[in-house]
Design an enzyme around this catalytic site. Structure first.
Site, PDB file in Angstrom:
ATOM      1  N   THR A 205       0.845  -1.205   0.000  1.00  0.00           N
ATOM      2  CA  THR A 205       0.000   0.000   0.000  1.00  0.00           C
ATOM      3  C   THR A 205       0.875   1.248   0.000  1.00  0.00           C
ATOM      4  O   THR A 205       1.927   1.252   0.619  1.00  0.00           O
ATOM      5  CB  THR A 205      -0.861   0.039   1.291  1.00  0.00           C
ATOM      6  OG1 THR A 205      -1.739  -1.071   1.282  1.00  0.00           O
ATOM      7  CG2 THR A 205      -1.677   1.307   1.399  1.00  0.00           C
ATOM      8  N   ARG A 233     -12.140  -9.779  -1.367  1.00  0.00           N
ATOM      9  CA  ARG A 233     -11.778  -9.090  -0.119  1.00  0.00           C
ATOM     10  C   ARG A 233     -11.358  -7.636  -0.410  1.00  0.00           C
ATOM     11  O   ARG A 233     -10.615  -7.360  -1.326  1.00  0.00           O
ATOM     12  CB  ARG A 233     -10.628  -9.840   0.556  1.00  0.00           C
ATOM     13  CG  ARG A 233     -10.150  -9.222   1.883  1.00  0.00           C
ATOM     14  CD  ARG A 233      -8.985  -8.274   1.710  1.00  0.00           C
ATOM     15  NE  ARG A 233      -8.491  -7.764   2.993  1.00  0.00           N
ATOM     16  CZ  ARG A 233      -7.588  -6.800   3.105  1.00  0.00           C
ATOM     17  NH1 ARG A 233      -7.081  -6.235   2.039  1.00  0.00           N
ATOM     18  NH2 ARG A 233      -7.190  -6.384   4.286  1.00  0.00           N
ATOM     19  N   THR A 256      -1.778   2.018   7.012  1.00  0.00           N
ATOM     20  CA  THR A 256      -1.285   0.857   6.289  1.00  0.00           C
ATOM     21  C   THR A 256      -1.251  -0.327   7.252  1.00  0.00           C
ATOM     22  O   THR A 256      -1.252  -0.148   8.457  1.00  0.00           O
ATOM     23  CB  THR A 256       0.111   1.147   5.687  1.00  0.00           C
ATOM     24  OG1 THR A 256       0.538   0.020   4.931  1.00  0.00           O
ATOM     25  CG2 THR A 256       1.139   1.431   6.759  1.00  0.00           C
TER      26      THR A 256
HETATM   27  N1  ASP Z   1      -4.076  -1.868   4.381  1.00  0.00           N
HETATM   28  C1  ASP Z   1      -3.922  -2.712   3.222  1.00  0.00           C
HETATM   29  C2  ASP Z   1      -5.074  -3.693   3.194  1.00  0.00           C
HETATM   30  O1  ASP Z   1      -5.467  -4.206   4.243  1.00  0.00           O
HETATM   31  C3  ASP Z   1      -2.635  -3.459   3.171  1.00  0.00           C
HETATM   32  C4  ASP Z   1      -1.369  -2.707   3.476  1.00  0.00           C
HETATM   33  O2  ASP Z   1      -1.388  -1.605   3.976  1.00  0.00           O
HETATM   34  O3  ASP Z   1      -0.282  -3.231   3.233  1.00  0.00           O
HETATM   35  O4  ASP Z   1      -5.542  -4.000   2.133  1.00  0.00           O
END
Ligand code: ASP
Length: 344
Positions: A205, A233, A256
């Site tokens: 992300t 999802r 994140t």
């Molecule tokens: N927050 C993101 C998700 O759950 C993943 C990430 O931040 O790496 O899709």
């Protein structure tokens, strides 16, 4: 009316203030007020450095924060050896699905989720914001809208790295939706250690928040979500108030990590509200992390969530559950990575 001369004066003043070790504070944090110390842009993880440079092409020339946060994360989305965008890890059926959102200083916001075969979900999110009466479009509908807006339909093909990692994952096909624990043995956690071992994978992300020379705030967030997630999802990243929130009177925040746990506490909305109550960006991020710890109890040891925030005074801060979260910062005087404090 703001002009280039005032902008230069503000930049010089900001540099001098920093040079003499003074805290740079805004006089009046109202929209459109010229705030010293800005422009400024911050974004999550190492990819943030390149993304901030992209944002600076706009912020550095007195452009609008909204344009900057879109341009910034497009750099990351376009990079095929990265973890965001079409080069990223697929879901467990082998298909890359993307989520993104954007929000401006007027509380306008747009979002797409479960979007396939479109290179720049952040720009589709912006079109949703600007061209529809809605905030969020998902799946086939989001793709149809993107095509109607002239975005090209890309091939459904995994990047070489993603193909290799997916094949490795298929050997066990374990469904362990736990991500981003940077201090695990593999370096990045039990969910997909192979990517990190081959040096390609870094993070899934990028969240970015910025304040422009006028003192206005905007933010963007874009992701491929968890690698090898269940089909359909969607995490926190495209959800306004979870992965991203902007309130132009107070500040902006992005998140994140394990999206489900960010959603549970409306993470970035919580961070902004905590800043409204007077907490610094770092304190606000820490308090939001504490809410997750309270909800999850012992289980929090197995997850990572990081919050990153910017207030109307141009102050920044972050906090995470686990060690290893970092963010990139760019202003008139600084360009650097910052390691973030953590609960564990
Ligand atoms: N927050 C993101 C998700 O759950 C993943 C990430 O931040 O790496 O899709």
């Amino acid at each position: 009316m703001f002009n280039r001369r005032k902008f230069l004066q503000s930049s010089v003043f900001s540099s001098l203030s920093m040079a003499f070790g003074k805290k740079v504070l805004a006089g009046d944090p109202g929209a459109g007020h010229l705030v010293t110390g800005n422009p400024i842009v911050i974004s999550t993880w190492d990819e943030g450095l390149a993304a901030n440079k992209g944002a600076w092409e706009i912020l550095g020339y007195n452009g609008r924060a909204l344009d900057a946060v879109e341009a910034g994360v497009r750099v990351t989305e376009a990079s095929l050896n990265c973890c965001v965008g079409l080069g990223a890890n697929p879901d467990r059926d082998g298909i890359v699905t993307l989520d993104a959102c954007i929000m401006d200083e007027f509380a306008n916001c747009g979002s797409v989720a479960f979007l396939e075969r479109i290179k720049h979900p952040i720009s589709v999110a912006r079109r949703v914001m600007e061209k529809t009466p809605h905030v969020m479009l998902v799946g086939v509908g989001a793709q149809e809208f993107a095509l109607s807006e002239g975005f090209p339909l890309e091939k459904q093909k995994l990047s070489e790295d993603a193909q290799r990692t997916y094949e490795q994952w298929l050997k066990k096909s374990e469904y362990k939706p736990v991500i981003n624990i940077e201090n695990s043995k593999a370096g990045h956690g039990p969910f997909a250690p192979a990517q990190f071992d081959n040096g390609q994978w870094n993070h899934d992300t990028i969240g970015m928040v910025a304040m422009d020379a006028m003192g206005n705030l905007s933010g963007s967030c874009t992701t491929s979500g968890m690698g090898f997630k269940m089909r359909g999802r969607v995490g926190d990243s495209p959800i306004i108030g979870a992965g991203l929130f902007v309130d132009n009177e107070v500040g902006a925040a992005t998140a994140t990590g394990q999206g489900e746990d960010v959603i549970r506490i409306c993470g970035t909305h919580a961070v902004v509200e905590l800043m409204r109550q007077g907490h610094s960006p770092e304190q606000a991020c820490k308090k939001a992390v504490e809410r997750i710890i309270k909800v999850k109890g012992e289980k929090a040891k197995g997850i990572q969530v990081g919050f990153l925030a910017l207030n109307k005074r141009g102050e920044v801060g972050a906090f995470a559950i686990q060690k290893g979260f970092s963010y990139a910062l760019k202003s008139n005087t600084e360009e650097k990575m910052v390691q973030v404090g953590s609960w564990y």
